[in-house]
Scaffold this active site. Sequence first.
Site, PDB file in Angstrom:
ATOM      1  NE  ARG A 104     -10.537  -5.581  -7.261  1.00 29.82           N
ATOM      2  CZ  ARG A 104      -9.450  -5.615  -6.499  1.00 29.82           C
ATOM      3  NH1 ARG A 104      -9.273  -6.589  -5.640  1.00 29.82           N
ATOM      4  NH2 ARG A 104      -8.540  -4.676  -6.592  1.00 29.82           N
ATOM      5  CG  HIS A 131      -5.443  -2.878 -10.530  1.00 29.93           C
ATOM      6  ND1 HIS A 131      -6.381  -1.974 -10.068  1.00 29.93           N
ATOM      7  CD2 HIS A 131      -5.054  -3.605  -9.440  1.00 29.93           C
ATOM      8  CE1 HIS A 131      -6.544  -2.155  -8.770  1.00 29.93           C
ATOM      9  NE2 HIS A 131      -5.763  -3.119  -8.365  1.00 29.93           N
ATOM     10  CB  CYS A 250      -0.277  -3.859  -6.657  1.00 27.56           C
ATOM     11  SG  CYS A 250      -0.616  -5.585  -7.049  1.00 27.56           S
ATOM     12  NE  ARG A 278      -5.491   1.402  -5.554  1.00 26.79           N
ATOM     13  CZ  ARG A 278      -6.044   0.182  -5.586  1.00 26.79           C
ATOM     14  NH1 ARG A 278      -5.308  -0.873  -5.314  1.00 26.79           N
ATOM     15  NH2 ARG A 278      -7.305   0.008  -5.950  1.00 26.79           N
TER      16      ARG A 278
HETATM   17  N1   CP Z   1      -3.720  -4.011  -4.921  1.00 24.65           N
HETATM   18  C1   CP Z   1      -5.043  -4.238  -4.778  1.00 24.65           C
HETATM   19  O1   CP Z   1      -5.836  -3.974  -5.676  1.00 24.65           O
HETATM   20  O2   CP Z   1      -5.405  -4.706  -3.555  1.00 24.65           O
HETATM   21  P1   CP Z   1      -6.825  -5.342  -3.194  1.00 24.65           P
HETATM   22  O3   CP Z   1      -6.991  -6.561  -4.085  1.00 24.65           O
HETATM   23  O4   CP Z   1      -6.721  -5.692  -1.751  1.00 24.65           O
HETATM   24  O5   CP Z   1      -7.879  -4.325  -3.483  1.00 24.65           O
END
Ligand code: CP
Length: 303
Positions: A104, A131, A250, A278
């Site tokens: 990330r 994403h 999300c 997920r």
């Molecule tokens: N939706 C999502 O990516 O959640 P996080 O930021 O908690 O990983």
Amino acid sequence: MTKTINHFIDLPEIDPEVVKGIMKHAHALKAEKFSPPQVMEGLSLAMVFDKLSTRTRVSFDVAMKQLGGHTIVMSKGEMQIGGAESIESTAKVLSRYVDAIMVRMSDHENMQELAKYAEIPVINGMTNQSHPCQIMADIMTIEEKMETAQGKRIAWFGDYNNVCQSYIDASKIWDFDFVMALPEDLNDNVPKGVNFTNDAKVAAKGADVLVTDTWVSLGQEGKNIDKFWPYQVNAELMALGNDNAIFMHCLPIHEWEEVSEEVAKSPASVIFDEAENRLHAQKAILAWCLKDAGVKLAKPLGF
Ligand code: CP
């Protein structure tokens, strides 16, 4: 001969039939969730975060472990990257220790640079630009609820962002109708060729899926949200959707800005199925990325 590395960074970079095959595998792995195949035995995943995360962090960790593999989780502040060590050096070093890297990273170009130098697959766990793991979970959820995403009308409410971009990418693979509803002064944010309106009711009418995200993304704290209120997904907008229309987000939600509490907690809301998926979708992504490391894939996958 150059070795092909299966990076999962952006959907348009992967053959659409392969992406659909990964999705098929995700459904198969979900069906096996109480006896997951131990296909990752002996394999390790490094996870690197430069932003907060709950779902991405936990779901990748659990996915890898349920499939028999190992994980190591690091935040940027715990690593040499961004300080003394370059992205190139970090990519080459991690490639000697682990079998894949899930990242990330705010800056998409930094992730692409990591992938350029990595000798192992790199998975996009979210950048400012896209994403894709989230959208795999979203499409999986839509397929569960309405059999197929193909031909559905998916209406997005609020500003263009990374999740929205991955929906746009997915619309080309699964052939659904995607429309954005956003304030007029943000029209220039809409990518070329994407259907949009400034009237939330127009977008909601006949929609099969109403989807939104926070009006203030990570790093945009302090942004004025006044102009977004007409785009809140509330009972009035949901009522304009098709019978059995679903609400998606999300997560995390900024309670109760982009969605009303009534809608988020209604039977039409599938947000926790979406969050669960997920886990399953990412198992399939990991399996595809690592298939050249000996990971066996379920059959039939179509790729
Ligand atoms: N939706 C999502 O990516 O959640 P996080 O930021 O908690 O990983």
